[in-house]
Design an enzyme around this catalytic site. Structure first.
Site, mmCIF file in Angstrom:
data_model
loop_
_atom_site.group_PDB
_atom_site.id
_atom_site.type_symbol
_atom_site.label_atom_id
_atom_site.label_comp_id
_atom_site.label_asym_id
_atom_site.label_seq_id
_atom_site.Cartn_x
_atom_site.Cartn_y
_atom_site.Cartn_z
ATOM 1 N N SER A 62 0.879 -1.227 0.029
ATOM 2 C CA SER A 62 0.135 -0.022 0.050
ATOM 3 C C SER A 62 0.859 1.346 0.056
ATOM 4 O O SER A 62 1.512 1.444 -1.128
ATOM 5 C CB SER A 62 -1.127 -0.180 1.266
ATOM 6 O OG SER A 62 -2.002 0.724 1.263
ATOM 7 N N ASP A 71 -10.270 -3.669 -5.263
ATOM 8 C CA ASP A 71 -9.503 -2.841 -3.917
ATOM 9 C C ASP A 71 -10.624 -1.756 -3.529
ATOM 10 O O ASP A 71 -10.828 -0.982 -4.593
ATOM 11 C CB ASP A 71 -8.316 -2.379 -4.482
ATOM 12 C CG ASP A 71 -7.509 -2.033 -3.389
ATOM 13 O OD1 ASP A 71 -8.036 -1.266 -2.339
ATOM 14 O OD2 ASP A 71 -6.298 -2.171 -3.263
ATOM 15 N N HIS A 113 -7.998 -5.109 -0.638
ATOM 16 C CA HIS A 113 -6.722 -4.371 -0.416
ATOM 17 C C HIS A 113 -5.912 -5.057 0.473
ATOM 18 O O HIS A 113 -6.188 -5.478 1.629
ATOM 19 C CB HIS A 113 -7.000 -2.955 0.259
ATOM 20 C CG HIS A 113 -6.064 -2.123 0.297
ATOM 21 N ND1 HIS A 113 -5.590 -1.120 -0.631
ATOM 22 C CD2 HIS A 113 -5.133 -1.723 1.652
ATOM 23 C CE1 HIS A 113 -4.558 -0.677 -0.225
ATOM 24 N NE2 HIS A 113 -4.051 -0.858 1.028
#
Length: 326
Positions: free
Chosen positions: A136, A270, A298
């Site tokens: 991320s 996501d 995610h």
């Protein structure tokens, strides 16, 4: 290994993929060694080491408000150490459980500490290959660092998972639907950390950083990333507002300059982004591969189970990628 991701039948929903590991995955108990690394600006960050194999050193970078205790870091650290790697789980400033000493901490484009950790590893383990895996926001930071130090970094391979390549688009996406739940959690956590930081600075007489935090103003009405990144992140880290921050730190602008074998993994479902966030082929460096799955949420990617326990597909993918299988 089959690089295709097939979600567990009972976890095919994007939000279940995203939330299930954080809520229900048992925390691994790894006996790690913590090293505190002092920085040139009189601050520090902490690294948790695990494993002592001779296959190389793998640096793991967590996401926003995460840490070396995040489920995806612990799980991957255990798998890689068992396979013969030395694994350094980095805690960005203020994320290790100890308050950092400057008003700022880290952000999507902050690469100084990654560079310092890399240099430490390169000097300490001269003959061992170095790998890097970022999740991320940490993946965004990693890709920017790889581009900035493309001519000098000796990284064997890198893997980036669920990266928000276009920060402005992700800031819009997380304002929609159920994704507001993630937005509320992340921003509430960051505001709570800032409040704790103020108390820490006040208790220790650290006047200058306390004044910088107080100058941010009232954050009670801040509820979106656009607001937080403008009022807090841009102000603390020298950007000319949120648009300047997003433009200068979105990794989409840096991918072409990466000179390392790199695997990018993203899921179409996501909840932090849309498909417009993902890079096109023209955005990618020559030795860069983009793998987009239909499902996975995610940083979730919980696969169909072969046995009684969930299978964390990212861990087997990472191991096989580092070993040159995929």
């Amino acid at each position: 290994m089959n690089p295709q991701f097939i979600p567990a039948k009972y976890l095919s929903n994007s939000h279940l993929q995203t939330l299930w590991p954080s809520l229900f995955r048992p925390r691994l108990s790894l006996v790690r060694q913590r090293e505190r690394i002092n920085t040139a600006d009189a601050d520090f960050f902490d690294v948790d080491w695990y494993g002592g194999g001779d296959k190389g050193t793998v640096v793991l970078l967590h996401g926003l408000t995460g840490s070396s205790r995040s489920h995806y870091i612990l799980g991957l650290q255990g798998v890689l150490a068992d396979a013969g790697y030395r694994v350094a789980a980095m805690n960005f400033r203020g994320c290790s459980g100890a308050c950092n000493l400057t008003a700022g901490s880290y952000h999507a484009g902050f690469t100084d500490d990654i560079e310092q950790l890399y240099q430490l590893i390169a000097d300490r383990y001269i003959d061992h290959p170095v790998f890097m895996i970022g999740f991320s926001l940490g993946g965004n930071m990693m890709l920017k660092w790889l581009a900035e130090y493309a001519t000098s970094a000796r990284i064997e391979a890198a893997m980036a998972v669920s990266v928000p390549y276009r920060l402005n688009v992700c800031a819009d996406r997380i304002d929609q639907g159920f994704s507001k739940v993630y937005r509320y959690h992340l921003i509430s956590t960051m505001k709570r950390l800032l409040a704790s930081k103020k108390k820490f600075f006040a208790a220790r007489g650290l006047t200058e950083p306390l004044e910088r935090l107080n100058a941010l103003g009232d954050l009670r009405k801040v509820s979106t990333f656009w607001q937080f990144d403008n009022q807090v992140v841009a102000a603390l880290h020298g950007f000319n507002g949120v648009n300047d921050y997003y433009a200068k730190c979105s990794s989409i602008s840096f991918l072409k300059d990466v000179r390392v074998k790199t695997l990018l993994i993203n899921a179409l479902d996501d909840p932090f982004m849309t498909s417009t966030v993902f890079p096109d082929k023209a955005d990618l460096a020559n030795d860069m591969r983009l793998l987009i799955t239909d499902k996975g949420g995610h940083a979730g990617f919980i696969a169909e189970m072969g046995g009684a326990k969930p299978e964390y597909w990212l861990e087997s993918m990472a191991l096989n990628f580092l070993q040159g299988v995929v």
